[in-house]
Design a protein around this motif. Structure first.
Motif, PDB file in Angstrom:
ATOM      1  N   THR A   1       0.832  -1.202   0.000  1.00 48.91           N
ATOM      2  CA  THR A   1       0.000   0.000   0.000  1.00 48.91           C
ATOM      3  C   THR A   1       0.863   1.245   0.000  1.00 48.91           C
ATOM      4  OG1 THR A   1      -1.743  -1.176   1.195  1.00 48.91           O
ATOM      5  CG2 THR A   1      -1.818   1.221   1.262  1.00 48.91           C
ATOM      6  N   CYS A   2       1.940   1.219   0.740  1.00 45.47           N
ATOM      7  CA  CYS A   2       2.866   2.353   0.771  1.00 45.47           C
ATOM      8  C   CYS A   2       3.460   2.590  -0.608  1.00 45.47           C
ATOM      9  CB  CYS A   2       3.971   2.092   1.791  1.00 45.47           C
ATOM     10  SG  CYS A   2       5.207   3.394   1.859  1.00 45.47           S
ATOM     11  N   PHE A   3       3.939   1.516  -1.253  1.00 47.17           N
ATOM     12  CA  PHE A   3       4.535   1.639  -2.574  1.00 47.17           C
ATOM     13  C   PHE A   3       3.521   2.175  -3.577  1.00 47.17           C
ATOM     14  CE2 PHE A   3       5.543  -0.199  -6.749  1.00 47.17           C
ATOM     15  CZ  PHE A   3       6.759   0.443  -6.972  1.00 47.17           C
ATOM     16  N   GLU A   4       2.304   1.649  -3.526  1.00 43.47           N
ATOM     17  CA  GLU A   4       1.257   2.099  -4.442  1.00 43.47           C
ATOM     18  C   GLU A   4       0.934   3.577  -4.220  1.00 43.47           C
ATOM     19  OE1 GLU A   4      -3.323   0.874  -5.634  1.00 43.47           O
ATOM     20  OE2 GLU A   4      -2.281  -0.227  -4.067  1.00 43.47           O
ATOM     21  N   SER A   5       0.926   4.020  -2.986  1.00 39.63           N
ATOM     22  CA  SER A   5       0.632   5.413  -2.671  1.00 39.63           C
ATOM     23  C   SER A   5       1.734   6.352  -3.135  1.00 39.63           C
ATOM     24  CB  SER A   5       0.436   5.582  -1.171  1.00 39.63           C
ATOM     25  OG  SER A   5      -0.625   4.801  -0.706  1.00 39.63           O
ATOM     26  N   LEU A   6       2.958   5.860  -3.179  1.00 37.25           N
ATOM     27  CA  LEU A   6       4.100   6.708  -3.509  1.00 37.25           C
ATOM     28  C   LEU A   6       4.534   6.611  -4.966  1.00 37.25           C
ATOM     29  CD1 LEU A   6       6.228   6.231  -0.293  1.00 37.25           C
ATOM     30  CD2 LEU A   6       4.803   8.172  -0.925  1.00 37.25           C
ATOM     31  N   LEU A   7       3.736   5.987  -5.812  1.00 36.86           N
ATOM     32  CA  LEU A   7       4.130   5.844  -7.209  1.00 36.86           C
ATOM     33  C   LEU A   7       4.259   7.192  -7.924  1.00 36.86           C
ATOM     34  CD1 LEU A   7       2.311   2.626  -8.412  1.00 36.86           C
ATOM     35  CD2 LEU A   7       4.765   3.029  -8.267  1.00 36.86           C
ATOM     36  N   GLY A   8       3.485   8.184  -7.528  1.00 39.61           N
ATOM     37  CA  GLY A   8       3.626   9.526  -8.102  1.00 39.61           C
ATOM     38  C   GLY A   8       4.999  10.100  -7.806  1.00 39.61           C
ATOM     39  N   PHE A   9       5.448   9.918  -6.574  1.00 41.85           N
ATOM     40  CA  PHE A   9       6.787  10.371  -6.210  1.00 41.85           C
ATOM     41  C   PHE A   9       7.849   9.594  -6.981  1.00 41.85           C
ATOM     42  CE2 PHE A   9      10.637   9.981  -3.651  1.00 41.85           C
ATOM     43  CZ  PHE A   9      10.992  11.322  -3.561  1.00 41.85           C
ATOM     44  N   VAL A  10       7.631   8.300  -7.155  1.00 41.47           N
ATOM     45  CA  VAL A  10       8.589   7.472  -7.889  1.00 41.47           C
ATOM     46  C   VAL A  10       8.715   7.960  -9.327  1.00 41.47           C
ATOM     47  CG1 VAL A  10       9.036   5.130  -8.754  1.00 41.47           C
ATOM     48  CG2 VAL A  10       8.253   5.460  -6.411  1.00 41.47           C
ATOM     49  N   GLN A  11       7.601   8.361  -9.947  1.00 39.69           N
ATOM     50  CA  GLN A  11       7.651   8.897 -11.309  1.00 39.69           C
ATOM     51  C   GLN A  11       8.526  10.137 -11.382  1.00 39.69           C
ATOM     52  OE1 GLN A  11       3.515   9.589 -12.193  1.00 39.69           O
ATOM     53  NE2 GLN A  11       3.601   8.094 -13.853  1.00 39.69           N
ATOM     54  N   VAL A  12       8.283  11.085 -10.495  1.00 40.34           N
ATOM     55  CA  VAL A  12       9.049  12.335 -10.516  1.00 40.34           C
ATOM     56  C   VAL A  12      10.507  12.063 -10.158  1.00 40.34           C
ATOM     57  CG1 VAL A  12       9.247  14.633  -9.501  1.00 40.34           C
ATOM     58  CG2 VAL A  12       6.998  13.693 -10.002  1.00 40.34           C
ATOM     59  N   PHE A  13      10.760  11.142  -9.229  1.00 38.17           N
ATOM     60  CA  PHE A  13      12.131  10.782  -8.881  1.00 38.17           C
ATOM     61  C   PHE A  13      12.854  10.182 -10.088  1.00 38.17           C
ATOM     62  CE2 PHE A  13      15.214   7.561  -7.655  1.00 38.17           C
ATOM     63  CZ  PHE A  13      16.101   8.333  -6.917  1.00 38.17           C
ATOM     64  N   MET A  14      12.180   9.295 -10.817  1.00 37.48           N
ATOM     65  CA  MET A  14      12.803   8.685 -11.997  1.00 37.48           C
ATOM     66  C   MET A  14      13.118   9.736 -13.051  1.00 37.48           C
ATOM     67  SD  MET A  14      13.535   5.540 -11.682  1.00 37.48           S
ATOM     68  CE  MET A  14      13.789   5.051 -13.365  1.00 37.48           C
ATOM     69  N   GLN A  15      12.221  10.708 -13.235  1.00 40.70           N
ATOM     70  CA  GLN A  15      12.482  11.792 -14.186  1.00 40.70           C
ATOM     71  C   GLN A  15      13.741  12.547 -13.786  1.00 40.70           C
ATOM     72  OE1 GLN A  15      10.784  12.744 -16.985  1.00 40.70           O
ATOM     73  NE2 GLN A  15      12.230  14.375 -17.324  1.00 40.70           N
ATOM     74  N   TRP A  16      13.856  12.885 -12.516  1.00 36.71           N
ATOM     75  CA  TRP A  16      15.040  13.602 -12.038  1.00 36.71           C
ATOM     76  C   TRP A  16      16.297  12.735 -12.181  1.00 36.71           C
ATOM     77  CZ3 TRP A  16      17.957  11.980  -7.785  1.00 36.71           C
ATOM     78  CH2 TRP A  16      19.018  12.822  -7.453  1.00 36.71           C
ATOM     79  N   PHE A  17      16.192  11.488 -11.769  1.00 38.60           N
ATOM     80  CA  PHE A  17      17.344  10.579 -11.800  1.00 38.60           C
ATOM     81  C   PHE A  17      17.834  10.364 -13.223  1.00 38.60           C
ATOM     82  CE2 PHE A  17      19.134   6.283 -11.990  1.00 38.60           C
ATOM     83  CZ  PHE A  17      20.176   6.423 -11.078  1.00 38.60           C
ATOM     84  N   LEU A  18      16.924  10.110 -14.147  1.00 38.97           N
ATOM     85  CA  LEU A  18      17.330   9.869 -15.528  1.00 38.97           C
ATOM     86  C   LEU A  18      17.875  11.133 -16.182  1.00 38.97           C
ATOM     87  CD1 LEU A  18      14.425   7.536 -16.617  1.00 38.97           C
ATOM     88  CD2 LEU A  18      16.835   6.902 -16.338  1.00 38.97           C
ATOM     89  N   PHE A  19      17.284  12.288 -15.896  1.00 36.13           N
ATOM     90  CA  PHE A  19      17.792  13.528 -16.477  1.00 36.13           C
ATOM     91  C   PHE A  19      19.158  13.871 -15.901  1.00 36.13           C
ATOM     92  CE2 PHE A  19      18.485  17.997 -17.100  1.00 36.13           C
ATOM     93  CZ  PHE A  19      18.011  18.190 -18.379  1.00 36.13           C
ATOM     94  N   SER A  20      19.296  13.727 -14.599  1.00 43.60           N
ATOM     95  CA  SER A  20      20.581  14.069 -13.968  1.00 43.60           C
ATOM     96  C   SER A  20      21.646  13.047 -14.301  1.00 43.60           C
ATOM     97  CB  SER A  20      20.408  14.164 -12.453  1.00 43.60           C
ATOM     98  OG  SER A  20      19.513  15.208 -12.142  1.00 43.60           O
ATOM     99  N   GLY A  21      21.239  11.853 -14.668  1.00 40.09           N
ATOM    100  CA  GLY A  21      22.194  10.814 -15.071  1.00 40.09           C
ATOM    101  C   GLY A  21      22.832  11.077 -16.410  1.00 40.09           C
TER     102      GLY A  21
END
Length: 108
Positions: free
Chosen positions: A87-107
């Motif tokens: 449930t925690c992971f499902e609730s935080l998927l929006g944050f995971v999306q934005v984190f992946m965008q930042w991580f991939l761009f900064s990478g």
């Protein structure tokens, strides 16, 4: 002053399979969209051709978006103390999306 963790009655535990599936598809698409650039950079061993201003402003923008969603979703992060990991992971998927965008761009 620190607030006590929320109780399980304050944390929503609704499940939306459609939303979760769509988020996972978006995450996969996000990774796929960055792969050609990352492969080119690794293959050439340089990021020549990318404007330093583009990189600076893009990294600043994605980091700001990540900080914003972290602040907005902080109560959801605190609910992770009282709900299941799934449930925690499902609730935080929006944050995971934005984190992946930042991580991939900064990478880049």
């Amino acid at each position: 002053m620190l607030q006590p963790p929320p109780s399980s009655s304050q944390c929503s535990t609704t499940h939306d399979f459609t939303s979760t599936a769509l988020t996972c598809v978006i995450l996969v698409g996000l990774v796929i969209s960055y792969l050609p650039q990352l492969i080119r950079i690794v293959r050439n061993g340089t990021s020549e051709g990318f404007s330093p201003w583009y990189l600076l402003l893009g990294a600043t923008s994605s980091a700001s978006a990540m900080l914003n969603i972290l602040v907005v979703q902080w109560p959801i992060f605190q609910c992770c103390r009282v709900v299941s990991a799934g449930t925690c992971f499902e609730s935080l998927l929006g944050f995971v999306q934005v984190f992946m965008q930042w991580f991939l761009f900064s990478g880049m």
